[in-house]
Design a protein around this motif. Structure first.
Motif, short mmCIF file in Angstrom:
data_model
loop_
_atom_site.label_atom_id
_atom_site.label_comp_id
_atom_site.label_asym_id
_atom_site.label_seq_id
_atom_site.Cartn_x
_atom_site.Cartn_y
_atom_site.Cartn_z
N LYS A 114 10.84 71.80 58.40
CA LYS A 114 11.63 72.96 58.81
C LYS A 114 12.97 72.56 59.42
O LYS A 114 13.93 73.33 59.35
CB LYS A 114 10.84 73.81 59.81
N ILE A 115 13.04 71.36 60.03
CA ILE A 115 14.32 70.93 60.63
C ILE A 115 15.34 70.70 59.53
O ILE A 115 16.49 71.13 59.62
CB ILE A 115 14.11 69.66 61.47
N GLN A 116 14.92 70.01 58.45
CA GLN A 116 15.82 69.82 57.31
C GLN A 116 16.25 71.16 56.72
O GLN A 116 17.42 71.37 56.40
CB GLN A 116 15.13 68.98 56.23
N LYS A 117 15.29 72.08 56.60
CA LYS A 117 15.59 73.40 56.02
C LYS A 117 16.59 74.15 56.89
O LYS A 117 17.55 74.75 56.38
CB LYS A 117 14.31 74.22 55.88
N LYS A 118 16.40 74.09 58.19
CA LYS A 118 17.29 74.78 59.11
C LYS A 118 18.72 74.26 58.98
O LYS A 118 19.68 75.04 58.90
CB LYS A 118 16.80 74.59 60.55
N GLU A 119 18.88 72.92 58.92
CA GLU A 119 20.21 72.35 58.80
C GLU A 119 20.83 72.69 57.45
O GLU A 119 22.02 72.96 57.35
CB GLU A 119 20.15 70.84 59.00
N PHE A 120 20.01 72.70 56.39
CA PHE A 120 20.51 73.07 55.06
C PHE A 120 21.06 74.49 55.06
O PHE A 120 22.15 74.76 54.56
CB PHE A 120 19.39 72.94 54.02
N LEU A 121 20.29 75.43 55.65
CA LEU A 121 20.71 76.83 55.62
C LEU A 121 21.99 77.05 56.41
O LEU A 121 22.76 77.97 56.09
CB LEU A 121 19.57 77.71 56.17
N LEU A 122 22.23 76.21 57.43
CA LEU A 122 23.47 76.35 58.20
C LEU A 122 24.69 76.00 57.34
O LEU A 122 25.79 76.48 57.59
CB LEU A 122 23.43 75.44 59.43
N LYS A 123 24.49 75.13 56.33
CA LYS A 123 25.61 74.67 55.50
C LYS A 123 25.31 74.92 54.02
O LYS A 123 25.72 74.15 53.16
CB LYS A 123 25.84 73.18 55.74
N LYS A 124 24.58 76.01 53.73
CA LYS A 124 24.07 76.24 52.39
C LYS A 124 25.15 76.20 51.33
O LYS A 124 25.03 75.48 50.32
CB LYS A 124 23.34 77.60 52.35
N ASP A 125 26.21 76.97 51.50
CA ASP A 125 27.25 77.05 50.46
C ASP A 125 27.90 75.70 50.21
O ASP A 125 28.17 75.32 49.07
CB ASP A 125 28.31 78.09 50.86
N LEU A 126 28.13 74.96 51.30
CA LEU A 126 28.74 73.63 51.17
C LEU A 126 27.81 72.69 50.41
O LEU A 126 28.24 71.95 49.53
CB LEU A 126 29.05 73.07 52.55
N TYR A 127 26.50 72.74 50.71
CA TYR A 127 25.55 71.85 50.06
C TYR A 127 25.38 72.21 48.58
O TYR A 127 25.22 71.31 47.74
CB TYR A 127 24.20 71.92 50.76
N ILE A 128 25.41 73.50 48.25
CA ILE A 128 25.30 73.91 46.84
C ILE A 128 26.50 73.39 46.06
O ILE A 128 26.37 72.83 44.97
CB ILE A 128 25.17 75.44 46.73
N LYS A 129 27.68 73.57 46.65
CA LYS A 129 28.90 73.07 46.00
C LYS A 129 28.83 71.55 45.85
O LYS A 129 29.20 70.99 44.82
CB LYS A 129 30.13 73.48 46.82
N PHE A 130 28.33 70.90 46.90
CA PHE A 130 28.21 69.45 46.89
C PHE A 130 27.25 68.99 45.80
O PHE A 130 27.53 68.05 45.04
CB PHE A 130 27.73 68.99 48.27
N LEU A 131 26.09 69.68 45.67
CA LEU A 131 25.11 69.30 44.67
C LEU A 131 25.68 69.45 43.25
O LEU A 131 25.48 68.58 42.40
CB LEU A 131 23.84 70.14 44.82
N LYS A 132 26.38 70.53 43.01
CA LYS A 132 26.97 70.74 41.70
C LYS A 132 28.03 69.66 41.40
O LYS A 132 28.18 69.21 40.27
CB LYS A 132 27.59 72.14 41.61
N GLN A 133 28.76 69.27 42.46
CA GLN A 133 29.76 68.21 42.28
C GLN A 133 29.09 66.88 41.93
O GLN A 133 29.57 66.13 41.08
CB GLN A 133 30.59 68.06 43.56
N ILE A 134 27.94 66.61 42.58
CA ILE A 134 27.20 65.38 42.27
C ILE A 134 26.68 65.44 40.83
O ILE A 134 26.71 64.44 40.09
CB ILE A 134 26.03 65.19 43.25
N ALA A 135 26.18 66.61 40.41
CA ALA A 135 25.73 66.76 39.03
C ALA A 135 26.88 66.47 38.07
O ALA A 135 26.71 65.81 37.03
CB ALA A 135 25.16 68.16 38.80
N SER A 136 28.06 66.96 38.43
CA SER A 136 29.24 66.70 37.61
C SER A 136 29.58 65.21 37.60
O SER A 136 29.98 64.65 36.57
CB SER A 136 30.43 67.51 38.14
N PHE A 137 29.39 64.58 38.74
CA PHE A 137 29.64 63.15 38.86
C PHE A 137 28.71 62.35 37.94
O PHE A 137 29.12 61.46 37.21
CB PHE A 137 29.45 62.75 40.32
#
Length: 569
Positions: A114-137
């Protein structure tokens, strides 16, 4: 051969880098649902075909869309998954990896607590953008492998990605010169220039990270983070530093645990070790035995464990085993049915064990528990059942036991005052809290915390502590530990004048500096009496004044009147 398999070593390195940066597990599947890369618990099945456990990835491959699953096992998309019953995830986000408009694989970020989930939700949009960028990479890396593009073109994509990471980042070459510094890094050390050199010194462990002195551009900061060494196939890149300022990171840690750790303040390596143990045991149901002198914060630790466990929404029942009369102790713990004995509540009573059902019972001062009750507690631990007094029926209960003591239970076992079998049942996961005098680095931080707390309560401006006072604090042996320090600070804030520039030796309790003479130590009762006397002189002695004094001391009006009478004020 699958396109991703050709670059599996690079993909694995990228997955490890992402996991280090975000503190979230990462996995990459190819189009045949073979796991190409994985971190943490996902690493053990790299190379295996995961068709049975990859229901979401099949959807990604088919629809070419990104999926965010906030509640695994409960969402509609999970209902048909064959591994639904054994799934341990608490959050998953999966996005496709493309090559020439076709999906050749899937990359996923997976939270297992739940701690990881909580931190993810605080930065959700940034992490989604980041993941898509990594996929592009990764997609770009596939192109490079197939079209024989120079590895330097890869790095341009990496540089673009790194600047989106929500931590300070520095990447150096083998000469320790900076190749890349992102925006947050530049805020600390200045904008990039070709002669910037990085030096990392005094590296030591802090929780699951490293704390070190980082010097760059002739500017130094104490930081907390990770240092990752790249392999030679990463071109000119050699070392990745991912970090935050140590002070801001520790403040973040203190604000964790649903607000409880704001009173669990530490800076010493001894308490870093305690905190690491707490983090490890919170998600289990293991019995915990907390030891330490009176006033070290054993109940605070117990609450943090409970509030960060899977039982956080269930009761936390604290019980002082030494404060209950022996004649009542069994009825208090086990309860009784109506009519169980003369004088009993006609409606019956629910005992502590049943009140804690589904949650946690905190048995403070367990060393004072009478031997007959120890036998019954052992039976509760073994059978997970209780029987209220006057009842011939048993009740099944589910409780986690956290016990605490300031006594040496092993000595009590040798003296036949504590059952050996119960001791070993309770001492599954021991946590020893060191006394305050053995961790001087915490005294300053705790003092500042209590100064701010009581200054706010008394509506005065916080004062700084003089070097002489801090030296006296460090030299003192603090027999009452944090509780005594709190009382001393409360006394100081009562006597300090608004015009005083800082807290000096004159503001200390009169006998504080003579602590080497036992008879000269001021007891907590003496400090309490003096604090009440000062407030009566400050506010007055009318009924309204006493209400104000009680509020200031955070005690009830009845308690204040009792203490005025007790101290003959």
């Amino acid at each position: 051969m699958d396109l991703l398999f050709k670059i599996k070593d690079d993909v694995m390195k990228y997955a490890e880098t992402i996991s280090q940066v975000l503190n979230i597990d990462v996995e990459v599947m190819d189009s045949s649902l073979t796991r190409i890369a994985g971190t943490g618990r996902l690493k053990e099945k790299v190379g295996f075909n995961m068709s049975r456990e990859a229901n979401i990835y099949k959807k990604v491959l088919h629809t070419k869309e990104t999926y965010l699953i906030l509640n695994p096992r409960k969402e509609q998309i999970c209902l048909g998954c064959p591994s639904r019953e054994t799934c341990k995830e608490v959050l998953e986000i999966s996005t496709p990896i493309f090559f020439r408009d076709e999906v050749v694989g899937v990359i996923g970020l997976i939270c297992f607590n739940k701690i990881q989930k909580k931190e993810f939700l605080l930065k959700k949009d940034l992490y989604i953008k980041f993941l898509k960028q990594i996929a592009s990479f990764i997609s770009s890396r596939v192109y490079q492998e197939n079209e024989k593009v120079l590895i330097e073109n890869n790095n341009k994509v990496l540089l673009n990605v790194v600047d989106r990471i929500p931590n300070a980042i520095i990447i150096t070459n083998k000469q320790n010169k900076v190749e890349l510094i992102n925006g947050m890094g530049a805020d600390l050390f200045g904008e990039f220039h070709s002669e910037m050199v990085v030096i990392a010194e005094n590296i030591k462990n802090f929780l699951d990270k490293k704390e070190f002195l980082l010097t760059c551009n002739n500017i130094s900061y104490n930081v907390v983070g990770d240092i990752l060494e790249f392999t030679a196939n990463m071109g000119r890149f050699r070392t990745l530093y991912v970090f935050q300022e140590a002070e801001s990171f520790k403040k973040y840690i203190y604000q964790f645990n649903k607000g409880l750790s704001k009173i669990f303040i530490f800076n010493s390596p001894q308490m870093q070790n305690v905190y690491t143990k707490i983090q490890k045991v919170t998600k289990t149901t293991t019995n915990v035995l907390i030891t330490g002198e009176s006033g070290t914060g054993k109940e605070v630790v117990a609450k943090i464990i409970h509030e960060n466990s899977n039982r956080a929404d269930k009761p936390f029942i604290p019980v002082n085993c030494g404060a209950i009369p022996e004649s009542l102790i069994e009825s208090e713990f086990f309860g009784y049915v109506k009519g169980a004995f003369t004088g009993a509540n006609p409606k019956g009573k629910i005992g502590f064990f049943e009140q804690a059902d589904g949650g946690t019972i905190f048995l403070d001062e367990i060393g004072d528990m009478p031997l007959p009750l120890q036998v019954k507690l052992l039976r509760v631990l073994q059978e997970k059942t209780i029987s209220p007094i006057g009842s011939d029926k048993t009740k099944q209960i589910d409780i986690r036991i956290i016990a605490a003591t300031n006594k040496d239970l092993e000595n009590l076992v040798q003296e036949n005052k504590f059952r050996e079998d119960l001791y070993y049942r309770l001492n599954v996961f021991p946590i020893d809290i060191p006394s305050l005098c053995n961790r001087p680095r915490d005294i300053e931080e705790l003092s500042e915390y209590f100064i701010i707390k009581y200054s706010k309560a008394f509506n005065i401006s916080p004062k700084n502590i003089s070097k002489e006072v801090m030296k006296a604090f460090i030299a003192y042996n603090w027999p009452g530990n944090i509780r005594e320090l709190k009382n001393v600070i409360e006394y100081i804030i009562n006597v300090v004048d608004e015009k005083d520039p800082m807290i000096s030796l004159k503001h200390l309790p009169p006998k504080f500096l003579n602590h080497n003479e036992k008879k000269e130590i001021k007891t907590l009762a003496e400090m309490e009496k003096e604090a009440i006397k000062i407030l009566m002189e400050r506010y007055g002695t009318s009924s309204k004044d006493k209400i104000k004094i009680a509020e200031t001391l955070d005690i009830s009006l009845a308690t204040l009147y009792r203490k005025i009478k007790e101290y003959n004020l």
